[in-house]
Design a protein around this motif. Structure first.
Motif, PDB file in Angstrom:
ATOM      1  N   ALA A   1       0.840  -1.209   0.000  1.00 29.68           N
ATOM      2  CA  ALA A   1       0.000   0.000   0.000  1.00 29.68           C
ATOM      3  C   ALA A   1       0.868   1.250   0.000  1.00 29.68           C
ATOM      4  CB  ALA A   1      -0.924  -0.014   1.210  1.00 29.68           C
ATOM      5  N   ALA A   2       1.972   1.213   0.738  1.00 27.77           N
ATOM      6  CA  ALA A   2       2.856   2.378   0.772  1.00 27.77           C
ATOM      7  C   ALA A   2       3.513   2.600  -0.580  1.00 27.77           C
ATOM      8  CB  ALA A   2       3.920   2.193   1.861  1.00 27.77           C
ATOM      9  N   VAL A   3       3.899   1.519  -1.258  1.00 27.44           N
ATOM     10  CA  VAL A   3       4.508   1.650  -2.587  1.00 27.44           C
ATOM     11  C   VAL A   3       3.482   2.167  -3.580  1.00 27.44           C
ATOM     12  CG1 VAL A   3       5.483   0.333  -4.511  1.00 27.44           C
ATOM     13  CG2 VAL A   3       6.317  -0.062  -2.193  1.00 27.44           C
ATOM     14  N   ALA A   4       2.255   1.649  -3.509  1.00 29.88           N
ATOM     15  CA  ALA A   4       1.209   2.086  -4.443  1.00 29.88           C
ATOM     16  C   ALA A   4       0.809   3.532  -4.181  1.00 29.88           C
ATOM     17  CB  ALA A   4      -0.003   1.174  -4.320  1.00 29.88           C
ATOM     18  N   ALA A   5       0.863   3.969  -2.942  1.00 28.65           N
ATOM     19  CA  ALA A   5       0.438   5.323  -2.605  1.00 28.65           C
ATOM     20  C   ALA A   5       1.554   6.345  -2.792  1.00 28.65           C
ATOM     21  CB  ALA A   5      -0.050   5.352  -1.157  1.00 28.65           C
ATOM     22  N   ASP A   6       2.739   5.865  -3.141  1.00 33.56           N
ATOM     23  CA  ASP A   6       3.871   6.787  -3.304  1.00 33.56           C
ATOM     24  C   ASP A   6       3.622   7.688  -4.515  1.00 33.56           C
ATOM     25  OD1 ASP A   6       6.312   8.030  -3.060  1.00 33.56           O
ATOM     26  OD2 ASP A   6       7.409   6.427  -4.088  1.00 33.56           O
ATOM     27  N   SER A   7       3.451   8.918  -4.244  1.00 34.36           N
ATOM     28  CA  SER A   7       3.268   9.896  -5.326  1.00 34.36           C
ATOM     29  C   SER A   7       4.272  11.025  -5.141  1.00 34.36           C
ATOM     30  CB  SER A   7       1.834  10.421  -5.336  1.00 34.36           C
ATOM     31  OG  SER A   7       1.580  11.093  -4.116  1.00 34.36           O
ATOM     32  N   GLY A   8       5.485  10.594  -4.902  1.00 37.47           N
ATOM     33  CA  GLY A   8       6.536  11.560  -4.642  1.00 37.47           C
ATOM     34  C   GLY A   8       6.831  12.424  -5.861  1.00 37.47           C
ATOM     35  N   ASP A   9       7.588  13.442  -5.657  1.00 47.27           N
ATOM     36  CA  ASP A   9       7.926  14.379  -6.721  1.00 47.27           C
ATOM     37  C   ASP A   9       9.123  13.904  -7.538  1.00 47.27           C
ATOM     38  OD1 ASP A   9       5.916  15.981  -5.861  1.00 47.27           O
ATOM     39  OD2 ASP A   9       7.201  17.190  -4.551  1.00 47.27           O
ATOM     40  N   ASP A  10       9.470  12.666  -7.426  1.00 49.17           N
ATOM     41  CA  ASP A  10      10.648  12.189  -8.154  1.00 49.17           C
ATOM     42  C   ASP A  10      10.312  11.808  -9.596  1.00 49.17           C
ATOM     43  OD1 ASP A  10       9.205   9.929  -7.658  1.00 49.17           O
ATOM     44  OD2 ASP A  10      10.774   8.892  -6.550  1.00 49.17           O
ATOM     45  N   GLY A  11       9.063  11.828  -9.971  1.00 48.31           N
ATOM     46  CA  GLY A  11       8.663  11.548 -11.335  1.00 48.31           C
ATOM     47  C   GLY A  11       8.542  10.063 -11.631  1.00 48.31           C
ATOM     48  N   CYS A  12       8.641   9.255 -10.638  1.00 50.71           N
ATOM     49  CA  CYS A  12       8.551   7.802 -10.827  1.00 50.71           C
ATOM     50  C   CYS A  12       7.137   7.361 -10.495  1.00 50.71           C
ATOM     51  CB  CYS A  12       9.572   7.115  -9.927  1.00 50.71           C
ATOM     52  SG  CYS A  12       9.626   5.347 -10.159  1.00 50.71           S
ATOM     53  N   ARG A  13       6.510   6.642 -11.421  1.00 56.57           N
ATOM     54  CA  ARG A  13       5.157   6.166 -11.191  1.00 56.57           C
ATOM     55  C   ARG A  13       5.183   4.656 -10.998  1.00 56.57           C
ATOM     56  NH1 ARG A  13       1.520   7.198 -15.697  1.00 56.57           N
ATOM     57  NH2 ARG A  13      -0.025   6.472 -14.226  1.00 56.57           N
ATOM     58  N   VAL A  14       4.353   4.161 -10.107  1.00 59.35           N
ATOM     59  CA  VAL A  14       4.231   2.720  -9.866  1.00 59.35           C
ATOM     60  C   VAL A  14       3.017   2.237 -10.635  1.00 59.35           C
ATOM     61  CG1 VAL A  14       3.897   0.937  -8.136  1.00 59.35           C
ATOM     62  CG2 VAL A  14       5.255   2.940  -7.584  1.00 59.35           C
ATOM     63  N   THR A  15       3.239   1.246 -11.505  1.00 57.48           N
ATOM     64  CA  THR A  15       2.146   0.700 -12.309  1.00 57.48           C
ATOM     65  C   THR A  15       1.649  -0.591 -11.677  1.00 57.48           C
ATOM     66  OG1 THR A  15       3.627  -0.605 -13.671  1.00 57.48           O
ATOM     67  CG2 THR A  15       3.192   1.670 -14.384  1.00 57.48           C
ATOM     68  N   ASP A  16       0.535  -1.112 -12.251  1.00 56.57           N
ATOM     69  CA  ASP A  16       0.011  -2.394 -11.771  1.00 56.57           C
ATOM     70  C   ASP A  16       1.012  -3.517 -12.020  1.00 56.57           C
ATOM     71  OD1 ASP A  16      -2.307  -1.302 -10.813  1.00 56.57           O
ATOM     72  OD2 ASP A  16      -3.436  -1.620 -12.676  1.00 56.57           O
ATOM     73  N   GLY A  17       1.759  -3.441 -13.084  1.00 56.00           N
ATOM     74  CA  GLY A  17       2.797  -4.439 -13.372  1.00 56.00           C
ATOM     75  C   GLY A  17       3.886  -4.428 -12.307  1.00 56.00           C
ATOM     76  N   ASP A  18       4.237  -3.222 -11.838  1.00 56.54           N
ATOM     77  CA  ASP A  18       5.229  -3.122 -10.764  1.00 56.54           C
ATOM     78  C   ASP A  18       4.717  -3.771  -9.480  1.00 56.54           C
ATOM     79  OD1 ASP A  18       6.975  -1.753 -12.416  1.00 56.54           O
ATOM     80  OD2 ASP A  18       6.215   0.222 -11.799  1.00 56.54           O
ATOM     81  N   LEU A  19       3.449  -3.528  -9.161  1.00 57.15           N
ATOM     82  CA  LEU A  19       2.863  -4.142  -7.964  1.00 57.15           C
ATOM     83  C   LEU A  19       2.783  -5.657  -8.094  1.00 57.15           C
ATOM     84  CD1 LEU A  19       0.035  -1.609  -7.062  1.00 57.15           C
ATOM     85  CD2 LEU A  19       2.163  -2.028  -5.830  1.00 57.15           C
ATOM     86  N   GLU A  20       2.454  -6.144  -9.301  1.00 56.32           N
ATOM     87  CA  GLU A  20       2.404  -7.585  -9.525  1.00 56.32           C
ATOM     88  C   GLU A  20       3.794  -8.190  -9.348  1.00 56.32           C
ATOM     89  OE1 GLU A  20       0.862 -11.193  -9.854  1.00 56.32           O
ATOM     90  OE2 GLU A  20      -0.295  -9.333  -9.708  1.00 56.32           O
ATOM     91  N   TRP A  21       4.814  -7.529  -9.888  1.00 54.15           N
ATOM     92  CA  TRP A  21       6.190  -8.006  -9.718  1.00 54.15           C
ATOM     93  C   TRP A  21       6.568  -8.034  -8.246  1.00 54.15           C
ATOM     94  CZ3 TRP A  21      10.382  -5.594  -7.499  1.00 54.15           C
ATOM     95  CH2 TRP A  21      11.604  -6.274  -7.626  1.00 54.15           C
ATOM     96  N   LEU A  22       6.124  -7.029  -7.489  1.00 51.28           N
ATOM     97  CA  LEU A  22       6.409  -6.954  -6.066  1.00 51.28           C
ATOM     98  C   LEU A  22       5.755  -8.119  -5.326  1.00 51.28           C
ATOM     99  CD1 LEU A  22       7.756  -5.183  -3.911  1.00 51.28           C
ATOM    100  CD2 LEU A  22       5.600  -3.958  -3.690  1.00 51.28           C
ATOM    101  N   ARG A  23       4.530  -8.463  -5.713  1.00 56.92           N
ATOM    102  CA  ARG A  23       3.828  -9.585  -5.075  1.00 56.92           C
ATOM    103  C   ARG A  23       4.506 -10.911  -5.389  1.00 56.92           C
ATOM    104  NH1 ARG A  23      -0.778  -6.589  -7.045  1.00 56.92           N
ATOM    105  NH2 ARG A  23      -1.642  -5.420  -5.303  1.00 56.92           N
TER     106      ARG A  23
END
Length: 132
Positions: free
Chosen positions: A99-121
Protein backbone atom coordinates in the motif's frame (compact mmCIF):
# COMPACT_ATOMS: atom_id res chain seq x y z
CA UNK A 1 21.73 -103.56 94.44
CA UNK A 2 22.95 -104.44 91.02
CA UNK A 3 19.37 -104.58 89.89
CA UNK A 4 18.78 -101.03 91.04
CA UNK A 5 21.94 -99.81 89.34
CA UNK A 6 20.92 -101.69 86.21
CA UNK A 7 17.58 -99.89 86.18
CA UNK A 8 19.26 -96.51 86.66
CA UNK A 9 21.86 -97.35 84.03
CA UNK A 10 19.30 -98.43 81.47
CA UNK A 11 17.17 -95.39 82.23
CA UNK A 12 20.20 -93.10 81.90
CA UNK A 13 21.15 -94.85 78.66
CA UNK A 14 17.64 -94.31 77.26
CA UNK A 15 17.67 -90.65 78.31
CA UNK A 16 21.15 -90.20 76.87
CA UNK A 17 20.02 -91.84 73.61
CA UNK A 18 17.00 -89.53 73.44
CA UNK A 19 19.17 -86.45 74.03
CA UNK A 20 21.77 -87.52 71.46
CA UNK A 21 19.03 -88.48 68.97
CA UNK A 22 17.33 -85.13 69.49
CA UNK A 23 20.61 -83.29 69.02
CA UNK A 24 21.38 -85.22 65.83
CA UNK A 25 17.86 -84.60 64.50
CA UNK A 26 18.17 -80.89 65.35
CA UNK A 27 21.54 -80.69 63.62
CA UNK A 28 20.25 -82.49 60.52
CA UNK A 29 17.18 -80.23 60.35
CA UNK A 30 19.37 -77.14 60.76
CA UNK A 31 21.61 -78.30 57.90
CA UNK A 32 18.55 -79.02 55.73
CA UNK A 33 17.13 -75.60 56.50
CA UNK A 34 20.41 -73.79 55.83
CA UNK A 35 21.40 -75.54 52.60
CA UNK A 36 18.17 -76.69 50.96
CA UNK A 37 15.07 -74.96 52.29
CA UNK A 38 16.29 -71.36 52.84
CA UNK A 39 17.90 -70.95 49.39
CA UNK A 40 14.75 -72.25 47.73
CA UNK A 41 12.55 -69.87 49.70
CA UNK A 42 14.91 -66.98 49.00
CA UNK A 43 15.01 -67.85 45.30
CA UNK A 44 11.21 -67.90 45.06
CA UNK A 45 11.02 -64.61 46.96
CA UNK A 46 13.59 -63.00 44.67
CA UNK A 47 11.78 -64.22 41.57
CA UNK A 48 8.60 -62.50 42.69
CA UNK A 49 10.52 -59.41 43.72
CA UNK A 50 12.36 -59.18 40.41
CA UNK A 51 9.12 -59.45 38.44
CA UNK A 52 7.41 -56.84 40.62
CA UNK A 53 10.34 -54.43 40.46
CA UNK A 54 10.61 -54.81 36.66
CA UNK A 55 6.90 -54.11 36.34
CA UNK A 56 7.24 -51.04 38.55
CA UNK A 57 10.21 -49.79 36.54
CA UNK A 58 8.33 -50.23 33.25
CA UNK A 59 5.31 -48.41 34.65
CA UNK A 60 7.59 -45.56 35.64
CA UNK A 61 9.05 -45.43 32.14
CA UNK A 62 5.57 -45.37 30.58
CA UNK A 63 4.47 -42.56 32.89
CA UNK A 64 7.62 -40.56 32.06
CA UNK A 65 7.02 -41.05 28.33
CA UNK A 66 3.41 -39.89 28.74
CA UNK A 67 4.57 -36.81 30.64
CA UNK A 68 7.13 -35.99 27.95
CA UNK A 69 4.54 -36.53 25.21
CA UNK A 70 2.06 -34.15 26.88
CA UNK A 71 4.82 -31.58 27.31
CA UNK A 72 5.81 -31.93 23.65
CA UNK A 73 2.18 -31.56 22.57
CA UNK A 74 1.79 -28.38 24.61
CA UNK A 75 5.05 -27.00 23.23
CA UNK A 76 4.04 -27.83 19.66
CA UNK A 77 0.66 -26.13 20.12
CA UNK A 78 2.36 -23.02 21.49
CA UNK A 79 4.89 -22.99 18.65
CA UNK A 80 2.13 -23.50 16.09
CA UNK A 81 0.17 -20.55 17.49
CA UNK A 82 3.28 -18.35 17.47
CA UNK A 83 4.07 -19.34 13.88
CA UNK A 84 0.53 -18.53 12.76
CA UNK A 85 0.71 -15.16 14.52
CA UNK A 86 4.07 -14.44 12.88
CA UNK A 87 2.67 -15.37 9.45
CA UNK A 88 -0.33 -13.06 9.99
CA UNK A 89 1.99 -10.28 11.08
CA UNK A 90 4.21 -10.80 8.03
CA UNK A 91 1.16 -10.73 5.73
CA UNK A 92 -0.04 -7.52 7.34
CA UNK A 93 3.41 -5.93 7.04
CA UNK A 94 3.66 -6.96 3.38
CA UNK A 95 0.22 -5.50 2.63
CA UNK A 96 1.20 -2.26 4.35
CA UNK A 97 4.39 -2.18 2.27
CA UNK A 98 2.45 -2.77 -0.96
CA UNK A 99 0.00 0.00 0.00
CA UNK A 100 2.86 2.38 0.77
CA UNK A 101 4.51 1.65 -2.59
CA UNK A 102 1.21 2.09 -4.44
CA UNK A 103 0.44 5.32 -2.60
CA UNK A 104 3.87 6.79 -3.30
CA UNK A 105 3.27 9.90 -5.33
CA UNK A 106 6.54 11.56 -4.64
CA UNK A 107 7.93 14.38 -6.72
CA UNK A 108 10.65 12.19 -8.15
CA UNK A 109 8.66 11.55 -11.34
CA UNK A 110 8.55 7.80 -10.83
CA UNK A 111 5.16 6.17 -11.19
CA UNK A 112 4.23 2.72 -9.87
CA UNK A 113 2.15 0.70 -12.31
CA UNK A 114 0.01 -2.39 -11.77
CA UNK A 115 2.80 -4.44 -13.37
CA UNK A 116 5.23 -3.12 -10.76
CA UNK A 117 2.86 -4.14 -7.96
CA UNK A 118 2.40 -7.59 -9.53
CA UNK A 119 6.19 -8.01 -9.72
CA UNK A 120 6.41 -6.95 -6.07
CA UNK A 121 3.83 -9.58 -5.08
CA UNK A 122 5.63 -12.31 -7.00
CA UNK A 123 8.99 -11.43 -5.52
CA UNK A 124 7.67 -11.82 -1.99
CA UNK A 125 9.60 -14.56 -0.20
CA UNK A 126 7.70 -17.62 0.98
CA UNK A 127 7.12 -17.61 4.74
CA UNK A 128 9.52 -19.83 6.66
CA UNK A 129 7.97 -22.77 8.42
CA UNK A 130 4.57 -22.18 6.88
CA UNK A 131 1.90 -24.57 7.96
CA UNK A 132 -0.16 -26.54 5.46
Amino acid sequence: MLGLLGKFGSTAAVLFGLVVGGAVAFAVLQLYDAFIDDPAVARVAREGFVAASEKLALQGQVEEMRRQFKLAEATAATDRARAEAANREADDAWKRYEAAVAADSGDDGCRVTDGDLEWLRQSRPAPHGSLP
